[in-house]
Design a protein around this motif. Structure first.
Motif, mmCIF file in Angstrom:
data_model
loop_
_atom_site.group_PDB
_atom_site.id
_atom_site.type_symbol
_atom_site.label_atom_id
_atom_site.label_comp_id
_atom_site.label_asym_id
_atom_site.label_seq_id
_atom_site.Cartn_x
_atom_site.Cartn_y
_atom_site.Cartn_z
ATOM 1 N N LEU A 38 -31.177 -35.245 77.654
ATOM 2 C CA LEU A 38 -30.701 -36.619 77.879
ATOM 3 C C LEU A 38 -29.563 -36.964 76.926
ATOM 4 O O LEU A 38 -28.565 -37.568 77.336
ATOM 5 C CB LEU A 38 -31.856 -37.615 77.717
ATOM 6 C CG LEU A 38 -32.796 -37.730 78.909
ATOM 7 C CD1 LEU A 38 -34.089 -38.422 78.507
ATOM 8 C CD2 LEU A 38 -32.126 -38.462 80.061
ATOM 9 N N PRO A 83 -29.793 -40.973 83.066
ATOM 10 C CA PRO A 83 -31.065 -40.556 83.675
ATOM 11 C C PRO A 83 -30.908 -40.088 85.121
ATOM 12 O O PRO A 83 -31.663 -39.225 85.576
ATOM 13 C CB PRO A 83 -31.954 -41.797 83.578
ATOM 14 C CG PRO A 83 -31.040 -42.931 83.343
ATOM 15 C CD PRO A 83 -29.818 -42.379 82.683
ATOM 16 N N PHE A 128 -29.913 -36.528 84.849
ATOM 17 C CA PHE A 128 -31.065 -35.818 84.298
ATOM 18 C C PHE A 128 -32.110 -35.535 85.376
ATOM 19 O O PHE A 128 -32.559 -34.397 85.541
ATOM 20 C CB PHE A 128 -31.677 -36.651 83.161
ATOM 21 C CG PHE A 128 -32.963 -36.108 82.613
ATOM 22 C CD1 PHE A 128 -32.956 -35.118 81.648
ATOM 23 C CD2 PHE A 128 -34.186 -36.592 83.058
ATOM 24 C CE1 PHE A 128 -34.149 -34.611 81.128
ATOM 25 C CE2 PHE A 128 -35.376 -36.100 82.549
ATOM 26 C CZ PHE A 128 -35.357 -35.104 81.576
#
Length: 176
Positions: free
Chosen positions: A102, A129, A132
């Motif tokens: 992250l 995110p 990710f």
């Protein structure tokens, strides 16, 4: 599900006695598997995050890492144990790899915005995110279902789509 040394020996093509000859406990074996995994993703991602094109570099690094996982059985086994397995103690992994990933993505997004490479006005806290989770989904597919090439290809297509949207200034909603 607990993996026994017998299962490990069978998968490795040796006897349980041979495993005990080299390793005193299962964690020693897990540590060795993780240390020998040829996954250079994190070192490459750190390098590209400092480059002149950090966001594009991250994209290529992620896609190259996914291809390597798909073709390397030893690497898939190590990632399955270290990332998706529940038996690997966190102390074997060192720094939390999810937090590290992250942070690398976040740096690439911020640096990409600063140099004008990232065109999207979407906040880095939203993009990080998103990238990710799409990457981890594709990694999970490549690791746990390596024979499902269609699903793996769809995962890499989704990752490319996210990068394309960010590089081409397509706006994503920040609403929750």
């Amino acid at each position: 599900m607990r993996t026994t040394l017998q299962v490990i020996a069978e998968r490795a093509g040796c006897t349980r006695g041979a495993i005990y000859w080299h390793f005193t406990e299962k964690h020693d074996l897990l540590r060795e598997v993780i240390e020998r995994a040829p996954f250079v993703f994190f070192s490459e991602a750190e390098t590209v995050s400092r480059s002149t094109m950090p966001f594009s570099g991250l994209r290529h690094c992620m896609l190259r890492g996914l291809k390597e996982v798909q073709k390397n059985r030893h690497l898939r086994n190590a990632i399955e144990l270290a990332v998706f397995g529940s038996e690997c103690p966190r102390e074997l992994l060192g720094e939390n790899s999810a937090d590290k990933l992250l942070a690398l993505i976040h740096v690439a997004v911020l640096r990409g915005k600063a140099c004008g490479e990232v065109k999207s006005d979407t906040e880095a806290e939203t993009l990080t995110p998103l990238i990710f989770y799409v990457f981890i989904g594709a990694l999970r597919t490549g690791t746990l279902m390596p024979g499902d090439t269609l699903l793996f290809r769809k995962g890499t297509d989704a990752l490319n789509l996210v990068f394309d949207m960010v590089l081409e200034k397509k706006e994503m909603s920040n609403e929750s």
